[in-house]
Motif scaffolding. Structure first.
Motif, PDB file in Angstrom:
ATOM      1  N   GLU A  17       0.755  -1.219   0.071  1.00 14.04           N
ATOM      2  CA  GLU A  17      -0.076  -0.006   0.079  1.00 14.04           C
ATOM      3  C   GLU A  17       0.841   1.191   0.017  1.00 14.04           C
ATOM      4  O   GLU A  17       0.726   2.046  -0.672  1.00 14.04           O
ATOM      5  CB  GLU A  17      -0.871  -0.072   0.972  1.00 14.04           C
ATOM      6  CG  GLU A  17      -1.857   1.323   1.300  1.00 14.04           C
ATOM      7  CD  GLU A  17      -3.066   1.012   2.098  1.00 14.04           C
ATOM      8  OE1 GLU A  17      -4.204   1.464   1.910  1.00 14.04           O
ATOM      9  OE2 GLU A  17      -2.971   0.348   3.147  1.00 14.04           O
TER      10      GLU A  17
ATOM     11  N   LEU B 196       1.963   1.926  -3.584  1.00 13.46           N
ATOM     12  CA  LEU B 196       0.916   2.449  -4.429  1.00 13.46           C
ATOM     13  C   LEU B 196       0.592   3.795  -4.050  1.00 13.46           C
ATOM     14  O   LEU B 196       0.453   4.716  -5.088  1.00 13.46           O
ATOM     15  CB  LEU B 196      -0.322   1.536  -4.039  1.00 13.46           C
ATOM     16  CG  LEU B 196      -0.586   0.165  -4.837  1.00 13.46           C
ATOM     17  CD1 LEU B 196      -1.611  -0.589  -4.043  1.00 13.46           C
ATOM     18  CD2 LEU B 196      -0.467   0.119  -6.284  1.00 13.46           C
ATOM     19  N   GLU B 197       0.727   4.129  -2.744  1.00 14.21           N
ATOM     20  CA  GLU B 197       0.126   5.408  -2.357  1.00 14.21           C
ATOM     21  C   GLU B 197       1.737   6.554  -2.837  1.00 14.21           C
ATOM     22  O   GLU B 197       1.407   7.630  -2.813  1.00 14.21           O
ATOM     23  CB  GLU B 197       0.227   5.700  -0.854  1.00 14.21           C
ATOM     24  CG  GLU B 197      -1.172   5.063  -0.366  1.00 14.21           C
ATOM     25  CD  GLU B 197      -2.386   5.753  -1.163  1.00 14.21           C
ATOM     26  OE1 GLU B 197      -2.340   6.656  -1.303  1.00 14.21           O
ATOM     27  OE2 GLU B 197      -3.364   4.967  -1.409  1.00 14.21           O
TER      28      GLU B 197
ATOM     29  N   MET C 288       3.314   6.238  -5.658  1.00 14.50           N
ATOM     30  CA  MET C 288       3.107   6.621  -6.992  1.00 14.50           C
ATOM     31  C   MET C 288       2.454   7.802  -7.478  1.00 14.50           C
ATOM     32  O   MET C 288       1.674   8.369  -6.482  1.00 14.50           O
ATOM     33  CB  MET C 288       2.219   5.498  -7.793  1.00 14.50           C
ATOM     34  CG  MET C 288       3.259   4.044  -7.846  1.00 14.50           C
ATOM     35  SD  MET C 288       2.147   2.643  -8.544  1.00 14.50           S
ATOM     36  CE  MET C 288       3.258   1.474  -8.598  1.00 14.50           C
ATOM     37  N   ASP C 289       2.892   8.362  -8.597  1.00 17.04           N
ATOM     38  CA  ASP C 289       2.427   9.336  -9.110  1.00 17.04           C
ATOM     39  C   ASP C 289       0.933   9.557  -9.468  1.00 17.04           C
ATOM     40  O   ASP C 289       0.542   8.234 -10.201  1.00 17.04           O
ATOM     41  CB  ASP C 289       3.220  10.331 -10.240  1.00 17.04           C
ATOM     42  CG  ASP C 289       2.865  11.619 -10.612  1.00 17.04           C
ATOM     43  OD1 ASP C 289       1.866  11.650 -11.540  1.00 17.04           O
ATOM     44  OD2 ASP C 289       3.561  12.631  -9.982  1.00 17.04           O
ATOM     45  N   HIS C 290       0.324  10.680  -9.431  1.00 21.42           N
ATOM     46  CA  HIS C 290      -1.068  10.265  -9.793  1.00 21.42           C
ATOM     47  C   HIS C 290      -1.337   9.961 -11.147  1.00 21.42           C
ATOM     48  O   HIS C 290      -2.280   9.698 -11.729  1.00 21.42           O
ATOM     49  CB  HIS C 290      -1.856  11.608  -9.436  1.00 21.42           C
ATOM     50  CG  HIS C 290      -2.334  12.178  -8.112  1.00 21.42           C
ATOM     51  ND1 HIS C 290      -3.338  11.480  -7.568  1.00 21.42           N
ATOM     52  CD2 HIS C 290      -1.687  12.662  -7.031  1.00 21.42           C
ATOM     53  CE1 HIS C 290      -3.376  11.523  -6.258  1.00 21.42           C
ATOM     54  NE2 HIS C 290      -2.266  12.308  -6.143  1.00 21.42           N
TER      55      HIS C 290
ATOM     56  N   ARG D  63      -2.059   6.345 -11.803  1.00 20.98           N
ATOM     57  CA  ARG D  63      -2.964   5.831 -11.021  1.00 20.98           C
ATOM     58  C   ARG D  63      -4.298   5.537 -12.033  1.00 20.98           C
ATOM     59  O   ARG D  63      -5.283   5.860 -12.128  1.00 20.98           O
ATOM     60  CB  ARG D  63      -3.619   6.689  -9.744  1.00 20.98           C
ATOM     61  CG  ARG D  63      -2.531   6.763  -8.919  1.00 20.98           C
ATOM     62  CD  ARG D  63      -2.896   7.431  -7.517  1.00 20.98           C
ATOM     63  NE  ARG D  63      -1.918   7.741  -6.920  1.00 20.98           N
ATOM     64  CZ  ARG D  63      -1.960   8.234  -5.470  1.00 20.98           C
ATOM     65  NH1 ARG D  63      -3.202   8.405  -4.915  1.00 20.98           N
ATOM     66  NH2 ARG D  63      -0.908   8.284  -4.777  1.00 20.98           N
TER      67      ARG D  63
ATOM     68  N   TRP E  37      -3.617   0.228 -11.132  1.00 22.29           N
ATOM     69  CA  TRP E  37      -3.342   0.863  -9.788  1.00 22.29           C
ATOM     70  C   TRP E  37      -4.519   0.688  -9.004  1.00 22.29           C
ATOM     71  O   TRP E  37      -4.491   0.146  -7.734  1.00 22.29           O
ATOM     72  CB  TRP E  37      -3.203   2.379  -9.806  1.00 22.29           C
ATOM     73  CG  TRP E  37      -2.905   2.981  -8.347  1.00 22.29           C
ATOM     74  CD1 TRP E  37      -1.466   3.301  -7.881  1.00 22.29           C
ATOM     75  CD2 TRP E  37      -3.914   3.710  -7.395  1.00 22.29           C
ATOM     76  NE1 TRP E  37      -1.484   3.867  -6.753  1.00 22.29           N
ATOM     77  CE2 TRP E  37      -3.177   4.238  -6.399  1.00 22.29           C
ATOM     78  CE3 TRP E  37      -5.012   3.716  -7.598  1.00 22.29           C
ATOM     79  CZ2 TRP E  37      -3.673   4.581  -5.160  1.00 22.29           C
ATOM     80  CZ3 TRP E  37      -5.577   4.324  -6.299  1.00 22.29           C
ATOM     81  CH2 TRP E  37      -4.912   4.776  -5.148  1.00 22.29           C
ATOM     82  N   TYR E  38      -5.708   0.767  -9.408  1.00 22.67           N
ATOM     83  CA  TYR E  38      -6.912   0.427  -8.540  1.00 22.67           C
ATOM     84  C   TYR E  38      -7.177  -1.011  -8.468  1.00 22.67           C
ATOM     85  O   TYR E  38      -7.499  -1.490  -7.374  1.00 22.67           O
ATOM     86  CB  TYR E  38      -8.247   1.249  -9.419  1.00 22.67           C
ATOM     87  CG  TYR E  38      -8.565   2.629  -9.346  1.00 22.67           C
ATOM     88  CD1 TYR E  38      -8.941   3.028  -8.168  1.00 22.67           C
ATOM     89  CD2 TYR E  38      -8.022   3.408 -10.394  1.00 22.67           C
ATOM     90  CE1 TYR E  38      -8.947   4.495  -7.866  1.00 22.67           C
ATOM     91  CE2 TYR E  38      -8.066   4.736 -10.192  1.00 22.67           C
ATOM     92  CZ  TYR E  38      -8.595   5.271  -8.917  1.00 22.67           C
ATOM     93  OH  TYR E  38      -8.751   6.645  -8.660  1.00 22.67           O
TER      94      TYR E  38
ATOM     95  N   LYS F 187      -4.874  -1.709  -5.557  1.00 19.35           N
ATOM     96  CA  LYS F 187      -5.495  -1.300  -4.329  1.00 19.35           C
ATOM     97  C   LYS F 187      -6.537  -2.481  -3.851  1.00 19.35           C
ATOM     98  O   LYS F 187      -6.884  -2.726  -2.779  1.00 19.35           O
ATOM     99  CB  LYS F 187      -6.093   0.027  -4.508  1.00 19.35           C
ATOM    100  CG  LYS F 187      -4.978   1.186  -4.390  1.00 19.35           C
ATOM    101  CD  LYS F 187      -4.358   1.230  -3.168  1.00 19.35           C
ATOM    102  CE  LYS F 187      -5.522   2.033  -2.291  1.00 19.35           C
ATOM    103  NZ  LYS F 187      -4.948   2.693  -1.079  1.00 19.35           N
TER     104      LYS F 187
ATOM    105  N   TYR G 178     -12.556  -0.601  -5.422  1.00 21.17           N
ATOM    106  CA  TYR G 178     -11.478  -0.337  -6.182  1.00 21.17           C
ATOM    107  C   TYR G 178     -11.449  -1.573  -7.453  1.00 21.17           C
ATOM    108  O   TYR G 178     -11.136  -0.964  -8.543  1.00 21.17           O
ATOM    109  CB  TYR G 178     -10.227  -0.804  -5.507  1.00 21.17           C
ATOM    110  CG  TYR G 178      -9.904   0.359  -4.521  1.00 21.17           C
ATOM    111  CD1 TYR G 178      -9.333   1.645  -4.961  1.00 21.17           C
ATOM    112  CD2 TYR G 178      -9.774  -0.062  -3.129  1.00 21.17           C
ATOM    113  CE1 TYR G 178      -8.914   2.662  -3.964  1.00 21.17           C
ATOM    114  CE2 TYR G 178      -9.314   0.952  -2.255  1.00 21.17           C
ATOM    115  CZ  TYR G 178      -9.093   2.338  -2.776  1.00 21.17           C
ATOM    116  OH  TYR G 178      -8.695   3.183  -1.847  1.00 21.17           O
TER     117      TYR G 178
END
Length: 206
Positions: free
Chosen positions: A103, A106-107, A109-111, A114, A118-119, A122, A138
């Motif tokens: 997690e 994942l957090e 990572m750049d937007h 996403r 990415w989802y 998650k 997700y």
């Protein structure tokens, strides 16, 4: 997981072609199809999963972060200040049950990264924690973004079916053990998705 280079039997200085050659040789030897109806089938499946994981770790560059634990094993040591983690990194962490680190990756990572994948991951992190409502959200987002992706669709459908029966909101006295045959099947489907992401196949008929 053992040192990925040790698993494939190549030195840390091996080239990409050498790594691929070692992987192909081991995959040919341990492929589950070679052990159909054999008492060694389970062992071959486990070995093939380890080989796939080691290959992914080396090719993604995450293998360099495996350091000796001092007890003959290797643990994942990662400093996110040294670079942005990849989805291969997340997959390895999820596979090893290191959900907090997955997690965190994942957090980090750049937007811009996403997207559907990415989802999806998650969702996997939340699913393995038993947080099914969050996982469903997700997985649904990942599926809606890329409905043609079979892994996303399968997890979305699995979660939709599970949701229709009511999510398990509390853990049983046995820990993470599923309380019903249906839940066990759904758990196997989730594991199959992870295996397919790793290049394996837990449930060949699916």
């Amino acid at each position: 997981m053992r040192d990925p280079y040790e698993v494939l039997g190549v030195p840390r200085t091996a080239t990409a072609d050498e790594v691929k050659a070692a992987y192909r040789a081991l995959a040919k030897k341990y492929h589950p199809d070679n052990y159909t109806d054999s008492p060694l089938a389970d062992v071959a499946n486990e070995k093939m999963a380890e080989i796939n994981e080691a290959y992914d770790a080396i090719m993604s560059g995450s293998a360099q972060f495996y350091q000796s634990s001092g007890q003959g094993g290797y643990g994942y040591q990662r400093s996110y200040q040294s670079g942005v983690p990849t989805f291969d990194t997340v997959r390895t962490l999820v596979w090893n049950g290191q959900l907090d680190e997955a997690e965190q990756a994942l957090e980090t990572m750049d937007h811009a990264m996403r997207g559907a994948e990415w989802y999806y991951w998650k969702g996997q992190v939340n699913y393995k924690r038993g947080w099914f409502d969050q996982a469903y959200t997700y997985f649904t987002t990942a599926y809606n973004m890329e409905p043609q992706n079979q892994n996303y669709r399968r997890m979305y459908e699995t979660m939709t079916q599970q949701r229709s029966g009511g999510f398990r909101t509390t853990r049983s006295s046995g820990g993470d053990t599923m309380s019903s045959a249906c839940s066990i099947c759904q758990g196997l489907l989730c594991a199959d998705c992870c295996c397919e992401c790793m290049g394996g196949d837990l449930i060949p008929c699916c």
